[in-house]
Design a protein around this motif. Structure first.
Motif, PDB file in Angstrom:
ATOM      1  N   GLN A 177     -85.236 -83.565  63.215  1.00 53.00           N
ATOM      2  CA  GLN A 177     -85.208 -84.456  62.059  1.00 53.00           C
ATOM      3  C   GLN A 177     -86.233 -83.989  61.036  1.00 53.00           C
ATOM      4  O   GLN A 177     -87.294 -83.475  61.402  1.00 53.00           O
TER       5      GLN A 177
ATOM      6  N   VAL B 205     -88.388 -85.651  57.896  1.00 51.46           N
ATOM      7  CA  VAL B 205     -88.779 -86.953  57.382  1.00 51.46           C
ATOM      8  C   VAL B 205     -89.658 -86.772  56.153  1.00 51.46           C
ATOM      9  O   VAL B 205     -90.718 -86.155  56.231  1.00 51.46           O
TER      10      VAL B 205
ATOM     11  N   TYR C  44     -84.870 -85.060  48.240  1.00 50.31           N
ATOM     12  CA  TYR C  44     -84.493 -84.699  49.604  1.00 50.31           C
ATOM     13  C   TYR C  44     -85.138 -83.382  50.004  1.00 50.31           C
ATOM     14  O   TYR C  44     -85.202 -82.428  49.223  1.00 50.31           O
TER      15      TYR C  44
ATOM     16  N   TRP D 257     -81.294 -81.898  56.669  1.00 54.81           N
ATOM     17  CA  TRP D 257     -81.699 -82.686  55.507  1.00 54.81           C
ATOM     18  C   TRP D 257     -82.490 -83.908  55.946  1.00 54.81           C
ATOM     19  O   TRP D 257     -82.192 -84.505  56.984  1.00 54.81           O
ATOM     20  N   GLY D 258     -83.453 -84.265  55.120  1.00 53.63           N
ATOM     21  CA  GLY D 258     -84.140 -85.518  55.329  1.00 53.63           C
ATOM     22  C   GLY D 258     -83.335 -86.673  54.751  1.00 53.63           C
ATOM     23  O   GLY D 258     -82.278 -86.473  54.139  1.00 53.63           O
ATOM     24  N   GLN D 259     -83.867 -87.870  54.911  1.00 56.39           N
ATOM     25  CA  GLN D 259     -83.141 -89.061  54.475  1.00 56.39           C
ATOM     26  C   GLN D 259     -83.367 -89.375  53.001  1.00 56.39           C
ATOM     27  O   GLN D 259     -82.662 -90.203  52.428  1.00 56.39           O
TER      28      GLN D 259
END
Length: 120
Positions: free
Chosen positions: A3, A5, A94, A110-112
């Motif tokens: 992930q 972040v 992003y 990709w981040g959120q």
């Protein structure tokens, strides 16, 4: 699970500064390239800046001289220092990273996203 972040977004007045951070979790490998992208209201997602593992950088013309991308592979973190912010910089930002696995296969993550709002 890998992930990305992001953090550091917020509301700032025109002319102000913000520093975005993006950290990788779930992987011992650092990205071979990092990128920051942004998507304004009703617009497509556009490239802001990229940096390779070797330190080569690339910037969108609209942010040259105002934004600086950097990375700290020991911390598996990338940064975007944004100075002299303008209302047109308002967007969701992003983070993107190309990260390999144990088979040397690279995946783009990709981040959120983190909201940056610049008031006039």
């Amino acid at each position: 699970q890998v992930q990305l972040v992001e953090s550091g977004g917020g509301l700032v007045h025109a002319g102000g500064s913000l520093r975005l951070s993006c950290i990788v979790s779930g992987s011992i490998f650092s990205p071979n390239a990092w990128g920051w992208y942004r998507q304004g209201p009703g617009k497509q997602r556009d490239l802001v800046a990229t940096i390779t593992a070797g330190g080569s950088t690339n910037y969108a013309d609209s942010v040259k001289g105002r934004f600086t991308i950097s990375s700290d592979n020991a911390k598996n973190t990338a940064y975007l220092q944004m100075n002299s912010l303008k209302p047109e910089d308002t967007a969701v930002y992003y983070c993107n990273g190309n990260i390999r696995d144990y088979s040397n296969y690279y995946t783009s993550y990709w981040g959120q996203g983190t909201q940056v709002t610049v008031s006039s």
